[in-house]
Design a protein around this motif. Sequence first.
Motif, mmCIF file in Angstrom:
data_model
loop_
_atom_site.group_PDB
_atom_site.id
_atom_site.type_symbol
_atom_site.label_atom_id
_atom_site.label_comp_id
_atom_site.label_asym_id
_atom_site.label_seq_id
_atom_site.Cartn_x
_atom_site.Cartn_y
_atom_site.Cartn_z
ATOM 1 N N MET A 7 14.037 25.629 -59.167
ATOM 2 C CA MET A 7 12.978 24.701 -58.763
ATOM 3 C C MET A 7 12.601 23.775 -59.915
ATOM 4 O O MET A 7 12.416 22.560 -59.717
ATOM 5 C CB MET A 7 11.745 25.481 -58.304
ATOM 6 C CG MET A 7 11.894 26.160 -56.964
ATOM 7 S SD MET A 7 10.443 27.177 -56.552
ATOM 8 C CE MET A 7 9.144 25.924 -56.508
ATOM 9 N N SER A 11 13.158 19.703 -59.816
ATOM 10 C CA SER A 11 11.985 18.836 -59.883
ATOM 11 C C SER A 11 12.125 17.837 -61.027
ATOM 12 O O SER A 11 11.822 16.657 -60.886
ATOM 13 C CB SER A 11 10.708 19.656 -60.054
ATOM 14 O OG SER A 11 10.447 20.407 -58.890
ATOM 15 N N ALA A 23 6.773 19.639 -60.072
ATOM 16 C CA ALA A 23 7.084 20.091 -58.720
ATOM 17 C C ALA A 23 6.141 19.478 -57.692
ATOM 18 O O ALA A 23 6.519 19.261 -56.543
ATOM 19 C CB ALA A 23 7.025 21.617 -58.650
ATOM 20 N N TYR A 38 5.360 18.242 -52.502
ATOM 21 C CA TYR A 38 6.363 19.011 -53.227
ATOM 22 C C TYR A 38 7.590 18.118 -53.357
ATOM 23 O O TYR A 38 8.151 17.674 -52.368
ATOM 24 C CB TYR A 38 6.700 20.293 -52.484
ATOM 25 C CG TYR A 38 7.944 21.004 -52.997
ATOM 26 C CD1 TYR A 38 8.146 21.199 -54.370
ATOM 27 C CD2 TYR A 38 8.913 21.473 -52.118
ATOM 28 C CE1 TYR A 38 9.286 21.842 -54.842
ATOM 29 C CE2 TYR A 38 10.051 22.127 -52.585
ATOM 30 C CZ TYR A 38 10.228 22.301 -53.946
ATOM 31 O OH TYR A 38 11.357 22.931 -54.415
ATOM 32 N N THR A 40 11.422 17.429 -54.807
ATOM 33 C CA THR A 40 12.598 18.133 -55.302
ATOM 34 C C THR A 40 13.881 17.426 -54.884
ATOM 35 O O THR A 40 13.908 16.671 -53.902
ATOM 36 C CB THR A 40 12.627 19.581 -54.777
ATOM 37 O OG1 THR A 40 13.691 20.289 -55.409
ATOM 38 C CG2 THR A 40 12.820 19.626 -53.269
ATOM 39 N N ILE A 74 9.870 27.229 -49.589
ATOM 40 C CA ILE A 74 9.018 26.796 -50.710
ATOM 41 C C ILE A 74 7.950 25.827 -50.222
ATOM 42 O O ILE A 74 6.773 25.914 -50.605
ATOM 43 C CB ILE A 74 9.874 26.138 -51.809
ATOM 44 C CG1 ILE A 74 10.835 27.171 -52.429
ATOM 45 C CG2 ILE A 74 8.990 25.529 -52.895
ATOM 46 C CD1 ILE A 74 11.956 26.535 -53.230
#
Length: 369
Positions: A7, A11, A23, A38, A40, A74
């Motif tokens: 993660m 990010s 993130a 979020y 990503t 997530i």
Amino acid sequence: MTLMERMRVLSEGTKYDSCNQSAVCHAFGPDGRCIQLYKTLMTNACSGECTYCPNRCGRDSVKASLSPEEITKITWSFYRRNAIEGLFLSSGVIGDAERTAEKQLEVARLLRGQGFTGYIHIRVMPGTPKYLLEEIAECANKFGVNAETTSTINYSEICPNFDYKNDVLQRLQWTRDLINKKRKEEGFRGRIIGANDTQFVVGAVQESDREIIGTVENFMNRYELRRPYFMSFDPVPFTPLENNAPSPMWREIRLYQTSYLLKDYGMTACDLDSVLDDNGFLMDMDPKMLLASCNPDMFPINVNTANRDDLLKVPGIGPVGANRIIQSRPINSEKELSRMGVVISRARPFIELNGKRQTNLFSFTGVGA
């Protein structure tokens, strides 16, 4: 790597996708509200060879990826804790644009199928097929492709795997058409569809600010571009541009300010030409203040008689303030103007109130934004 390590890597890998490197990032929704997303990549492994990008093919760096199921899990975890209001999803190119878009679409479908009503913004790849854009439009609140630069020649220099006209400009047009179609659909309710957006990497090639401003204006007129993003070029080790000079952050800031003048203040690229130097570059000065100071014959503006266009030329008066002034006139004091959102310290040299000029125009010395 652990899930948390992947993660973090992914990010950080979104550096060149509109948001900062964390993130959870701040973005603006289609209704103008600031929201937390979020943010990503699906993967930072990429078949593209963009010369400025830390994720380019062949660069020796830590590679990571998340499956659609992991991204979905997530996103729900953040969302249920009220840490985010939605998802910003980009990716390295997974083989080709079509396969990449299929994977991004899978994430959006998983979330919607599980009852997710939050915001979904998908950054698609150049060359994404039209049928996949149409399917993404059924799930996402916002989607779009990055232009990166201003012309075919510049684009071929920094993104050699793609074609500017066919892979980027065509997608901007399709995105515009799909957004308008979704907004007009009879009975379409509940999900706000965001306006067209794109991003420019500032300083990766030698285009001037005049070129960038002209391109932004052209995109606004042709593709109904609402929000251009700008990302200052920062050389990345072990890329072809690693020895190039970084672009100063203030240039990015000034380009944002000029884009607001085009988008919200009704100005044109020609109007802004006077704030550029002889080589077509912005100076590190607030462009609206500089524009006003370069045209002293336009001032002072009488706040009780001026039309909206003239009020918007005054530093410290924005679209909301101009509308409030017109609705509330006559105005009798600076205190009233301040309550309407006018920044008096900026506006004072340029306005007339109750037949009196507030102060003489000062010699412009570069007031910041």
